[in-house]
Write a protein that holds these residues in place. Structure first.
Motif, mmCIF file in Angstrom:
data_model
loop_
_atom_site.group_PDB
_atom_site.id
_atom_site.type_symbol
_atom_site.label_atom_id
_atom_site.label_comp_id
_atom_site.label_asym_id
_atom_site.label_seq_id
_atom_site.Cartn_x
_atom_site.Cartn_y
_atom_site.Cartn_z
ATOM 1 N N ALA A 115 0.824 -1.211 0.000
ATOM 2 C CA ALA A 115 0.000 0.000 0.000
ATOM 3 C C ALA A 115 0.859 1.262 0.000
ATOM 4 O O ALA A 115 0.461 2.298 -0.519
ATOM 5 N N ASP A 116 2.051 1.170 0.589
ATOM 6 C CA ASP A 116 2.966 2.314 0.634
ATOM 7 C C ASP A 116 4.394 1.780 0.597
ATOM 8 O O ASP A 116 5.057 1.690 1.627
ATOM 9 N N PRO A 117 4.899 1.414 -0.611
ATOM 10 C CA PRO A 117 6.216 0.783 -0.708
ATOM 11 C C PRO A 117 7.367 1.652 -0.214
ATOM 12 O O PRO A 117 8.407 1.124 0.145
ATOM 13 N N ALA A 118 7.193 2.946 -0.190
ATOM 14 C CA ALA A 118 8.275 3.816 0.274
ATOM 15 C C ALA A 118 8.477 3.698 1.781
ATOM 16 O O ALA A 118 9.500 4.108 2.319
ATOM 17 N N ARG A 119 7.506 3.133 2.468
ATOM 18 C CA ARG A 119 7.588 2.931 3.916
ATOM 19 C C ARG A 119 7.701 1.435 4.177
ATOM 20 O O ARG A 119 6.924 0.641 3.653
ATOM 21 N N ALA A 120 8.660 1.027 4.964
ATOM 22 C CA ALA A 120 8.863 -0.395 5.246
ATOM 23 C C ALA A 120 7.652 -0.986 5.969
ATOM 24 O O ALA A 120 7.057 -0.340 6.837
ATOM 25 N N HIS A 121 7.302 -2.216 5.602
ATOM 26 C CA HIS A 121 6.202 -2.927 6.234
ATOM 27 C C HIS A 121 6.643 -3.418 7.598
ATOM 28 O O HIS A 121 7.716 -3.986 7.748
ATOM 29 N N THR A 122 5.799 -3.225 8.624
ATOM 30 C CA THR A 122 6.200 -3.630 9.976
ATOM 31 C C THR A 122 5.287 -4.693 10.568
ATOM 32 O O THR A 122 5.458 -5.084 11.704
ATOM 33 N N GLY A 123 4.321 -5.185 9.815
ATOM 34 C CA GLY A 123 3.418 -6.215 10.330
ATOM 35 C C GLY A 123 4.051 -7.587 10.288
ATOM 36 O O GLY A 123 4.989 -7.849 9.547
ATOM 37 N N THR A 124 3.542 -8.510 11.117
ATOM 38 C CA THR A 124 4.022 -9.880 11.086
ATOM 39 C C THR A 124 3.164 -10.684 10.130
ATOM 40 O O THR A 124 2.165 -10.180 9.600
ATOM 41 N N GLN A 125 3.476 -11.952 9.933
ATOM 42 C CA GLN A 125 2.747 -12.803 9.010
ATOM 43 C C GLN A 125 1.272 -12.944 9.399
ATOM 44 O O GLN A 125 0.427 -13.076 8.543
#
Length: 138
Positions: free
Chosen positions: A123-133
Motif C-alpha cells: 500500500a505504501d512501498p516507500a515505507r517499510a512494512h512492519t506487520g508480522t505474518q
C-alpha cells in the motif's frame, strides 16, 4: 585522503554506458602516473561475464556487495512505488490491466522480502512494512 584501488578490490564504473558496466567489477590491473607514485591513472576491471575493460581512474569508484544491496533496495522501492501508482490508475482504466499490475506488485514485494529481506508494504512501498505474518504488529 586519496587511496588508489589495489588489484583484487571491487569497483564500479561511475557512469555506466551499457549493461556490463552496471555490474560490480574486480580490479585486475592498475596503471600509475609515474613508477614512484600511488596516484592511479587507469584501472582494468574484470566483470562477472569475463569481460575486461580499462578506464581512467576518475571513472571508477570503490564499491562492495553492501553498496549493491543498498542500490537494489532503492531501485526495487522505486519500482514498487511506480507499480502501485500504475495499479491505481489501471483500476479505472481496465480491470485485467489492474489485476495484472497488482500481481506484478505482489510478486515484487514477495521477491524483495525473500531475497533481500526488504519488507515493502504494497500500500505504501516507500515505507517499510512492519506487520508480522499473522497481521499483527511487531
Amino acid at each position: 585522503m586519496y587511496r588508489s584501488l589495489d588489484v583484487g578490490d571491487t569497483a564500479r564504473v561511475v557512469t555506466p554506458s551499457d549493461a556490463t558496466e552496471y555490474r560490480l567489477g574486480t580490479v585486475t590491473d592498475v596503471t600509475y602516473s609515474t613508477p614512484h607514485t600511488t596516484h592511479a591513472r587507469h584501472y582494468t576491471l574484470r566483470f562477472p561475464n569475463g569481460t575486461e575493460r580499462t578506464y581512467p581512474a576518475d571513472r571508477v569508484a570503490r564499491r562492495t556487495r553492501a553498496d549493491d544491496h543498498a542500490a537494489l533496495e532503492a531501485a526495487f522501492t522505486q519500482a514498487a512505488v511506480a507499480l502501485r501508482d500504475a495499479c491505481r490508475i489501471a483500476h479505472d482504466y481496465d480491470p485485467d490491466l489492474s489485476s495484472g499490475t497488482a500481481s506484478l506488485l505482489r510478486r515484487l514485494v514477495d521477491l524483495t522480502r525473500l531475497r533481500l529481506g526488504l519488507p515493502l508494504d504494497p500500500a505504501d512501498p516507500a515505507r517499510a512494512h512492519t506487520g508480522t505474518q499473522d497481521g499483527g504488529d511487531q
